[in-house]
Design a protein around this motif. Structure first.
Motif, mmCIF file in Angstrom:
data_model
loop_
_atom_site.group_PDB
_atom_site.id
_atom_site.type_symbol
_atom_site.label_atom_id
_atom_site.label_comp_id
_atom_site.label_asym_id
_atom_site.label_seq_id
_atom_site.Cartn_x
_atom_site.Cartn_y
_atom_site.Cartn_z
ATOM 1 N N GLU A 184 40.187 34.685 43.713
ATOM 2 C CA GLU A 184 40.854 35.787 43.028
ATOM 3 C C GLU A 184 41.803 36.519 43.965
ATOM 4 O O GLU A 184 42.933 36.875 43.596
ATOM 5 C CB GLU A 184 39.822 36.740 42.449
ATOM 6 C CG GLU A 184 40.432 37.823 41.552
ATOM 7 C CD GLU A 184 39.390 38.711 40.939
ATOM 8 O OE1 GLU A 184 39.444 38.969 39.731
ATOM 9 O OE2 GLU A 184 38.485 39.153 41.689
ATOM 10 N N ARG A 185 41.313 36.742 45.205
ATOM 11 C CA ARG A 185 42.189 37.424 46.177
ATOM 12 C C ARG A 185 43.389 36.544 46.563
ATOM 13 O O ARG A 185 44.492 37.054 46.848
ATOM 14 C CB ARG A 185 41.359 37.786 47.421
ATOM 15 C CG ARG A 185 40.389 38.927 47.191
ATOM 16 C CD ARG A 185 39.855 39.456 48.495
ATOM 17 N NE ARG A 185 39.072 38.455 49.205
ATOM 18 C CZ ARG A 185 37.759 38.305 49.067
ATOM 19 N NH1 ARG A 185 37.096 39.084 48.211
ATOM 20 N NH2 ARG A 185 37.114 37.387 49.749
ATOM 21 N N PRO A 195 38.712 33.973 34.849
ATOM 22 C CA PRO A 195 38.200 35.251 35.373
ATOM 23 C C PRO A 195 36.851 35.628 34.744
ATOM 24 O O PRO A 195 36.024 36.291 35.373
ATOM 25 C CB PRO A 195 39.296 36.252 34.978
ATOM 26 C CG PRO A 195 40.530 35.425 34.881
ATOM 27 C CD PRO A 195 40.096 34.086 34.360
ATOM 28 N N LEU A 245 34.603 32.470 44.194
ATOM 29 C CA LEU A 245 35.448 32.973 43.115
ATOM 30 C C LEU A 245 36.189 34.238 43.537
ATOM 31 O O LEU A 245 37.367 34.433 43.177
ATOM 32 C CB LEU A 245 34.606 33.242 41.870
ATOM 33 C CG LEU A 245 34.066 31.992 41.152
ATOM 34 C CD1 LEU A 245 33.125 32.394 40.022
ATOM 35 C CD2 LEU A 245 35.221 31.137 40.606
ATOM 36 N N MET A 246 35.536 35.095 44.276
ATOM 37 C CA MET A 246 36.195 36.310 44.755
ATOM 38 C C MET A 246 37.299 35.964 45.744
ATOM 39 O O MET A 246 38.382 36.592 45.734
ATOM 40 C CB MET A 246 35.164 37.245 45.398
ATOM 41 C CG MET A 246 34.178 37.851 44.408
ATOM 42 S SD MET A 246 32.918 38.874 45.199
ATOM 43 C CE MET A 246 33.927 40.203 45.836
ATOM 44 N N LEU A 277 33.786 34.439 36.852
ATOM 45 C CA LEU A 277 33.288 35.355 37.895
ATOM 46 C C LEU A 277 32.418 36.447 37.289
ATOM 47 O O LEU A 277 31.367 36.802 37.826
ATOM 48 C CB LEU A 277 34.472 35.973 38.653
ATOM 49 C CG LEU A 277 34.110 37.041 39.693
ATOM 50 C CD1 LEU A 277 33.195 36.467 40.761
ATOM 51 C CD2 LEU A 277 35.382 37.622 40.325
ATOM 52 N N ALA A 307 44.980 34.364 44.621
ATOM 53 C CA ALA A 307 45.824 34.035 43.463
ATOM 54 C C ALA A 307 47.195 34.692 43.552
ATOM 55 O O ALA A 307 48.229 34.106 43.184
ATOM 56 C CB ALA A 307 45.103 34.448 42.177
#
Length: 556
Positions: free
Chosen positions: A221-222, A294, A217-218, A297, A224
């Protein structure tokens, strides 16, 4: 029986090899000839206290060897087997006394401790004298002697087994109470932990799954932001697709008008638009794959951090939290089920105590009867020993609340020597002569029950008259029908009843170079001469010889 005694360099004995027979053996001789030395040597071989003064002057060491012949089931043989000592046909006890005070002990040529030698010796030989403080005068042995006299083997075994069962049951109760107490001490904390971990509901392997998901997930996120930029370029207001499509339409019209020179460019633009469409589709696919909430996460991180915090709190790995929960749940269950189990164990202990009390009560009743019989048997021996006014007492102290492997009773042999005097323990109340006669009466009664196979009496006839000495001799002879008896005596009435007679005398060696103790077996005329000396004293008369012959003939 004691079949042989070998002595080297002990006080006045330089070398002595003595064979002994069953029955009554008397040792006689002048005062100072060495009778006590011979008994000291025997005591040393049986594990008695060593002393450097026992070593003959000029010798570095002295040695005593005692050879015993015992039945296969004798307790002494069991003691040897328990200590991994060879259980040979003969049991050989050997003791070496060094001039510097050291001693060494051996049984069947194997080195042993003096304690083991003494334990085996006590099972085989009892030594009784006027001032002896062992054997029958030891109150610690009196209960066992009473049980042996009464034939209480089965009752004693039942009490011992019941006591062992009671001890085991009470130990189980104590252990259960301790477990419950420990659980109760942790109850409040256990309930808190169970509630906390039940809400958390940890699962084995969960930490690894959450950590992997959090990492993914991290990463998403980076990534995206890059996806959004690509979408803006490909699909935003400045997307190249529309401009390229418009350009391609204009060039296609011109090519259709005959400007074929634009045809390759039209085809290239068409291919570019196809590629842009494919890129846009790939982007849409990526956007769908990367789509995540989000909050997901956040939820993953909260769960992971909660698990790790709980693991740190309980000093375990996250995967072990389920075991922690199970352990504290078990503690709480113990408080619920443990009380029931405790009630069951307490009931079993109460039943075991009742069985013990019943067995101990039966044994106590049997001991009461045996005590009466023992008193009658011993007191029947006393008149001939000139102790007719004395009383023998079996002092039984019965405490039904007492829990011990030996039962309710404490037993001690007491005597009252004269009417009106206080009764008390043998050693405190009886004089030396009285004590020896009481002990003889006891041994006569107990000879075939609770007696060692070898009895040694050291001058128990000292200070008594002819009638008492004769009574002593008759009782020693009766004893010798059941066990081997050795008696050091000054009484001709005792010597006349012996099956074997040993004369202890001093001998000068090499014209007075030194003096040694010598032992000479006596028979026939020599024995009659020694008994005559005991009757007459220093000068043996014909009358004494005649009296000796008559005495021997009367008792043989």
């Amino acid at each position: 029986m004691l079949s042989a005694l070998s002595v080297r360099n002990i006080v006045l004995i330089d070398q002595l090899d003595l064979g002994l027979d069953a029955g009554l053996t008397v040792l006689t001789g002048e005062t100072g000839a060495g009778k006590s030395i011979l008994l000291d040597a025997l005591t040393l071989a049986l594990g008695g206290r060593g002393d450097a003064s026992l070593v003959r002057a000029g010798a570095e060491s002295g040695q005593v060897v005692a050879v015993l012949q015992l039945g296969r089931e004798h307790p002494a043989r069991a003691a040897l087997r328990d200590n991994a000592i060879a259980d040979d046909e003969d049991i050989i006890l050997r003791r070496v006394q060094f001039a510097d005070g050291r001693t060494r002990a051996f049984i069947n040529d194997q080195p042993v401790s003096a304690g083991l030698l003494q334990a085996v010796g006590r099972l085989v030989v009892e030594i009784h004298g006027q001032h002896d403080e062992r054997a029958l005068v030891d109150a610690a042995t009196h209960r066992a002697l009473l049980d042996a006299f009464g034939g209480h083997e089965a009752e004693v075994a039942a009490v011992r087994e019941a006591h062992a069962a009671l001890s085991e049951a009470e130990a189980a109760v104590a252990a259960q109470r301790e477990v419950i107490a420990e659980a109760a001490a942790r109850e409040e904390y256990a309930r808190h932990v169970v509630e906390e971990l039940s809400d958390l509901a940890p699962e084995a392997g969960e930490e690894e799954v959450l950590a992997d998901r959090r990492q993914r997930l991290m990463q998403l996120e980076r990534a995206a932001e890059e996806v959004r930029d690509a979408d803006e370029i490909l699909n935003g207001p400045l997307a190249p697709g529309q401009a390229l499509a418009g350009l391609m339409r204009r060039l296609m019209r011109k090519a259709d008008a005959g400007a074929v020179v634009f045809q390759p460019l039209v085809e290239a633009l068409d291919a570019s638009l196809v590629s842009l469409d494919a890129t846009s589709e790939a982007l849409e696919t990526l956007k769908r794959e990367m789509a995540f909430d989000p909050a997901d996460l956040e939820r993953v991180e909260e769960r992971l951090f909660a698990l790790r915090a709980a693991a740190r709190k309980h000093h375990v790995a996250c995967d072990a939290l389920a075991e922690v929960l199970a352990r504290y749940r078990a503690d709480l269950e113990m408080l619920e089920s443990g009380e029931e189990a405790l009630k069951g164990l307490e009931a079993a202990a109460a039943a075991a105590r009742e069985r013990y009390a019943e067995a101990a009560h039966r044994l106590s009743l049997a001991r009461a009867q045996a005590a009466d019989e023992l008193v009658r048997a011993v007191e029947a021996e006393l008149p001939d020993l000139k102790l007719g006014a004395a009383k023998f007492i079996v002092d039984r102290q019965v405490d039904p609340s007492r829990v011990a492997a030996a039962g309710f009773d404490q037993v001690a042999f007491h005597v009252q020597t004269n009417p009106g005097t206080l009764a008390g323990p043998l050693l405190k109340v009886a004089s030396g002569g009285e004590l020896s006669r009481f002990l003889l009466a006891l041994k006569v009664v107990l000879a075939d029950r609770g007696s060692a196979p070898v009895l040694v009496f050291d001058e128990i006839d000292t200070g008594v008259g002819g009638a008492v000495a004769d009574a002593i001799g008759r009782r020693l002879a009766r004893l010798a029908g059941k066990v081997q008896v050795l008696s050091v005596t000054h009484a001709p009435q005792v010597a006349a009843r012996a099956h074997s007679h040993l004369l202890i005398e001093k001998q000068a060696v090499a014209e007075g170079a030194f003096v040694r103790t010598h032992v000479k077996p006596l028979d026939g005329a020599a024995r009659r001469e020694e008994v005559a000396r005991m009757l007459a004293g220093a000068t043996v008369t014909e009358e004494a010889r005649a009296a000796a012959g008559k005495l021997i003939s009367e008792v043989t």
